[in-house]
Write a protein that holds these residues in place. Structure first.
Motif, PDB file in Angstrom:
ATOM      1  N   LEU A 118      58.662  68.168  76.647  1.00 54.63           N
ATOM      2  CA  LEU A 118      57.874  67.463  75.630  1.00 54.63           C
ATOM      3  C   LEU A 118      58.668  67.322  74.333  1.00 54.63           C
ATOM      4  N   GLN A 119      59.378  68.369  73.964  1.00 55.88           N
ATOM      5  CA  GLN A 119      60.170  68.312  72.736  1.00 55.88           C
ATOM      6  C   GLN A 119      61.309  67.309  72.838  1.00 55.88           C
ATOM      7  N   GLN A 121      61.018  64.463  74.553  1.00 53.09           N
ATOM      8  CA  GLN A 121      60.393  63.173  74.871  1.00 53.09           C
ATOM      9  C   GLN A 121      60.472  62.815  76.354  1.00 53.09           C
ATOM     10  N   SER A 150      49.320  71.410  75.615  1.00 54.14           N
ATOM     11  CA  SER A 150      50.503  70.850  74.937  1.00 54.14           C
ATOM     12  C   SER A 150      50.724  69.391  75.327  1.00 54.14           C
ATOM     13  N   TYR A 154      50.616  66.213  72.894  1.00 47.66           N
ATOM     14  CA  TYR A 154      51.756  65.301  72.873  1.00 47.66           C
ATOM     15  C   TYR A 154      51.279  63.861  73.074  1.00 47.66           C
TER      16      TYR A 154
END
Length: 184
Positions: A118-119, A121, A150, A154
């Motif tokens: 997620l961090q 992308q 999370s 997101y």
């Protein structure tokens, strides 16, 4: 002798919460280490620093613990977590992959790997980690719940781009002017 046993039990009870992460998949114990183990104190100190969000400071202690226990998926998971939290995503990914090579069903690694995706992308890969957790936790688990939340956060912060709506182009008759015969 009885006093020593009571003190040891009290120490265990007091230190047990120290080795959990509190939110999600890091709550894994000492993995068979004892306080006479050379990696024990380093691991303990690393976890204390991580709980205080001093991730960069924890890494050297994790390195010492990993030298003593190179096949510990728990230590590798913490290494990945600490590196991810300081923004070293390549190292984080490497540690998570090494941990999964040792323990492919390590729920904490799957959760944290999903967070890394997620961090960076990579929603599709995060969702794949969630699918793995769904298989590992058919009745639910904290790691699955945390990654689910999370991903939802997101998606709320990063809505998918809207697909362009095709607007029909009006049909315009083509008028061709008559050819002129100007002789002249």
């Amino acid at each position: 002798m009885r006093k020593v046993a009571i003190l040891a039990a009290a120490f265990s009870a007091l230190t047990l919460p120290v080795f959990g992460m509190g939110s999600g998949g890091g709550g894994y114990g000492m993995g068979g280490m004892s306080n006479s183990d050379p990696g024990f104190e380093a691991y303990s100190q690393a976890v204390r620093l991580i709980k205080r969000e001093q991730f960069g400071e924890a890494i050297p202690y994790l390195d010492v613990a990993l030298q003593a226990h190179p096949r510990s998926a728990n230590i590798l998971n913490y290494e990945g977590y600490a590196h991810r939290m300081i923004g070293d995503y390549n190292a984080s990914l490497d540690y998570y992959n090494r941990a999964l090579a040792i323990d492919p069903d390590h729920k904490g690694v799957h959760e944290y790997l999903g967070e890394l995706y997620l961090q960076t992308q990579q929603l599709d890969k995060a969702q794949a980690e969630l699918a793995t957790l769904t298989k590992l936790c058919p009745n639910g688990c904290e790691e699955k719940d945390t990654l689910t939340a999370s991903i939802a956060k997101y998606q709320a912060s990063n809505p998918a781009p809207a697909q362009p709506v095709a607007t029909p182009v009006p049909s315009v008759p083509v008028v061709v002017p008559p050819a002129s015969n100007s002789a002249g």
